[in-house]
Design an enzyme around this catalytic site. Structure first.
Site, PDB file in Angstrom:
ATOM      1  N   ARG A 138      -7.851  -3.734  -0.399  1.00 25.57           N
ATOM      2  CA  ARG A 138      -8.595  -3.368  -1.600  1.00 25.57           C
ATOM      3  C   ARG A 138      -8.778  -4.596  -2.490  1.00 25.57           C
ATOM      4  NH1 ARG A 138      -5.959   2.650  -2.893  1.00 25.57           N
ATOM      5  NH2 ARG A 138      -6.329   3.400  -0.754  1.00 25.57           N
ATOM      6  N   GLU A 182       2.693   6.380  -8.763  1.00 20.18           N
ATOM      7  CA  GLU A 182       2.023   7.003  -7.628  1.00 20.18           C
ATOM      8  C   GLU A 182       2.413   6.351  -6.300  1.00 20.18           C
ATOM      9  OE1 GLU A 182      -2.256   7.022  -7.943  1.00 20.18           O
ATOM     10  OE2 GLU A 182      -2.479   7.265  -5.778  1.00 20.18           O
ATOM     11  N   SER A 203      -1.288  10.245  -2.607  1.00 16.36           N
ATOM     12  CA  SER A 203      -2.329  11.032  -3.245  1.00 16.36           C
ATOM     13  C   SER A 203      -2.887  11.951  -2.168  1.00 16.36           C
ATOM     14  CB  SER A 203      -3.412  10.084  -3.778  1.00 16.36           C
ATOM     15  OG  SER A 203      -4.302  10.781  -4.593  1.00 16.36           O
ATOM     16  N   ARG A 225       0.662  -3.512  -6.607  1.00 15.86           N
ATOM     17  CA  ARG A 225      -0.795  -3.509  -6.445  1.00 15.86           C
ATOM     18  C   ARG A 225      -1.228  -4.769  -5.711  1.00 15.86           C
ATOM     19  NH1 ARG A 225      -4.331  -0.301  -8.940  1.00 15.86           N
ATOM     20  NH2 ARG A 225      -2.717   0.347 -10.397  1.00 15.86           N
ATOM     21  N   ARG A 232       4.907   0.495  -1.409  1.00 17.08           N
ATOM     22  CA  ARG A 232       5.510   1.105  -2.601  1.00 17.08           C
ATOM     23  C   ARG A 232       6.799   1.847  -2.253  1.00 17.08           C
ATOM     24  NH1 ARG A 232       0.610   3.093  -6.680  1.00 17.08           N
ATOM     25  NH2 ARG A 232      -0.309   1.020  -6.880  1.00 17.08           N
TER      26      ARG A 232
END
Length: 428
Positions: free
Chosen positions: A263, A350, A353, A278, A391
Site C-alpha cells: 500500500r 485495528e 477488518s 503502517r 500487527r
RNA sequence: GGAGAGGUGGCAGAGCGGCCGAAUGCGCCUGACUCGAAAUCAGGUAUACGGUAAUCCCGUAUCGUGGGUUCAAAUCCCACCCUCUCCGCCA
C-alpha cells in the site's frame, strides 16, 4: 457497483442511504444521463434493427438474382446515422458507468448511522489487558533486541519498510503458518496461492479501481498493460470467480491465502511513522467467502469469529467494533473491525477488518451462481483479515513482554518455533 | 529471446461474406415407453442490456479483445491479449 435498477426505481431513497455514509449523489446528473441514455439506446437499436433487416433483404434478393439498388438507396444514409448514434451512446455509457463506479456501497440496515469513527459501536471485549508492574516498552524498543531493523530496511528500500532477522523473522513466519493451518484445519478454508501482481480488471472487480489508484503501487511494462501490486489478497481471491457461474453445490467457496500486501499509504504521511504499524509492505492472511445472498450475513458473523479465534489462541486482548455508516470502506455494506490491545499505545488498534460486500463486488465482476429457478444470480462476497501478520507480531511483542525484556511465545506457536518458549535478548 | 500452431456454446467440434446465436455429437432438463432403470424416441437447453414492473413476448449486442473494410463479418484486413508445442535462458 450498485444495481442501476435500484437507482432507477428509487433514486431519492438510494441517495438518502448514501448520504448516511457521507456520499452525496448527484441525482440531477444521474437522471439527466439516464434520460439521455434511454433515448439514445432505443434510437440506436432501432437503426440497428433497420440495418439488419435491410441487409437480410439484400441477401435474399441477391440470392434470387434480383436488383437490389432500390433497397440500397433506401438505406443510403443509414450507415452514417448509425455510426453517429453508436458513438454517442458509447460515450454516454462511459459517462454513466464512471458515475456508477464511483458510488460506494449502501450500508446495511443494521449499521449505525454515524458521523465519524467515534460513532463505531463496541460489540464485545475479549481478554483483559495485562497490568504491568514494570515500564512497558513498545515493539520498536523490544524488537530491536531480537532483530527488528528499520534502518537497514530504509537503506534498502526507504521509509515504511521493515527488516526482521533471526527468531523474530521466524516468529513472523510462524504466525502466518499458524493462521493458515488454523483456517484450513479448524475452519475448513481452501488454501490458495495467488499472484501478487494483478491487472486493472481485477482491481476494478474488488473496487480498488477506478477510485483509489493513488493507494496502489503499480508496475509499468513496456508495450504492455501495467500491473498492480495487491493491497490485500482479497483482490486475487475474490477475482477467482470473476465472470464465472459457480455451480450451486460448490457453495460456499471459502478461500484463505497468505500474501504480502502493498500500500502506498498516500495521504497517511504523518501517521504511525514509528514502528511497523503502517508499512508499504506487510503480510496478511486473508479469508474470503463467496456465498448465496441469503447466507452472507451469517457468513460475516462466522468469518469474523474465525479471525477472532486467532486472537484468542494467541491470548491477545481485543475488542470487536461495528463500524458506523461514515467509517465504512467504499465497497462494504457492513464491517466489523477487530482491534487488538497495544499496551505501549495504551489503546486498541485495528488488526482485522471483516466485511460483507453483498453483491457490490460480484456485480462488478459478474460473479454468479445458478439459483433455484436455474437463472444466474450474483454471489455475495465476504472477507476479512485473519489476521494482519505484522500487527499481530507487534501485539505479541508488546502484550507478552516480560520485565527482563524477553517475550513469551504463545503456546500454539511453539511447534512452529522449534519448541522455543520465549524470545530473549542476546546476552552480550 | 527465436520458430510454429491455435482461441467458436457446459464439453468436444463444424462453419462458401448473407438463410449463423451458430451444424453435429456428448452432457443436462422435460415428456413418452417401462413395475423401475437402461436403451430408444420427441421436445427443450448461452449471456448481457433495453422496451418494461414481469422467469412470457419483442429488439439489440456478444464466436479471445479492440479497431477497420462492407448494405451485411464467426468468416476478409490490422493491432493486441491469451493458450499450446519445439529451441534457448532461467528459480
Amino acid at each position: 457497483m450498485l444495481d442501476i435498477q435500484s437507482l432507477r426505481r428509487d433514486l431519492a431513497g438510494v441517495a438518502e442511504r448514501l448520504a448516511s455514509r457521507g456520499f452525496m449523489l448527484d441525482k440531477a446528473e444521474f437522471s439527466r444521463l439516464e434520460i439521455e441514455r434511454k433515448l439514445l439506446q432505443t434510437h440506436t437499436q432501432t437503426l440497428q434493427a433497420q440495418r439488419n433487416s435491410s441487409s437480410k433483404q439484400i441477401g435474399a434478393a441477391k440470392a434470387r438474382g434480383e436488383d437490389v439498388s432500390a433497397i440500397m438507396a433506401e438505406i443510403a444514409g443509414l450507415g452514417d446515422a448509425l455510426t453517429a448514434a453508436e458513438t454517442a451512446l458509447q460515450a454516454l455509457q462511459t459517462e454513466l458507468d464512471a458515475l456508477l463506479m464511483g458510488i460506494p456501497n449502501l450500508p446495511h440496515e443494521s449499521v449505525a448511522v454515524g458521523l465519524s469513527e467515534d460513532d463505531n459501536r463496541e460489540i464485545s471485549r475479549v481478554g483483559l489487558p495485562r497490568v504491568f508492574d514494570f515500564p512497558v516498552r513498545d515493539h520498536v524498543d523490544l524488537g530491536e533486541k531480537f532483530g527488528l531493523d528499520f534502518e537497514t530496511a530504509s537503506k534498502i528500500a526507504g521509509a515504511r519498510f521493515s527488516l526482521l532477522r533471526g527468531d523474530l523473522a521466524r516468529l513472523h513466519r510462524a504466525l502466518a503458518q499458524f493462521m493458515l493451518d488454523t483456517h484450513i484445519v479448524n475452519h475448513a478454508y481452501t488454501e490458495v496461492y495467488v499472484p501478487y501482481l494483478v491487472n486493472a480488471e481485477s482491481m476494478r472487480g474488488t473496487g480498488q479501481l477506478p477510485k483509489f489508484e493513488d493507494d496502489l503501487f503499480h508496475v509499468p511494462r513496456k508495450d504492455m498493460e501495467k500491473l498492480y501490486l495487491i493491497p490485500t489478497a482479497e483482490v486475487p481471491l475474490t477475482n477467482i470467480v470473476r465472470e464465472q457461474i459457480v455451480p450451486r453445490e460448490q457453495l460456499p467457496l471459502k478461500f484463505v491465502a497468505h500474501t504480502p500486501c502493498f500500500r502506498s499509504e498516500a495521504g497517511a504521511y504523518g501517521r504511525d511513522t514509528r514502528g511497523m504499524i503502517r508499512q508499504h509492505q506487510f503480510d496478511k492472511v486473508e479469508l474470503v467467502q463467496l456465498v448465496e445472498p441469503k447466507d452472507s450475513y451469517a457468513t460475516l458473523e462466522a468469518l469474523t469469529a474465525h479471525a477472532e479465534a486467532i486472537l484468542q489462541a494467541l491470548q491477545l486482548p481485543y475488542r470487536k467494533m461495528a463500524l458506523c455508516t461514515r467509517d465504512l470502506g467504499f465497497s462494504a455494506a457492513k464491517t466489523y473491525d477487530l482491534e487488538v490491545w497495544l499496551p505501549a499505545q495504551n489503546t486498541y488498534r485495528e488488526i482485522s477488518s471483516c466485511s460483507n460486500f453483498e453483491a457490490f463486488q460480484t456485480r462488478r465482476m459478474l460473479a454468479r451462481f445458478r439459483g433455484e429457478n436455474g437463472k444466474p444470480e450474483l454471489l455475495h462476497s465476504v472477507n476479512g483479515s485473519g489476521l494482519a501478520v505484522g500487527r499481530t507480531l507487534v501485539a505479541i511483542l508488546e502484550n507478552h513482554q516480560q520485565a527482563d525484556g524477553s517475550v513469551v511465545i504463545p503456546e500454539v506457536l511453539r511447534p512452529y518455533m522449534g519448541g522455543l518458549s520465549a524470545l530473549r535478548p542476546a546476552t552480550d
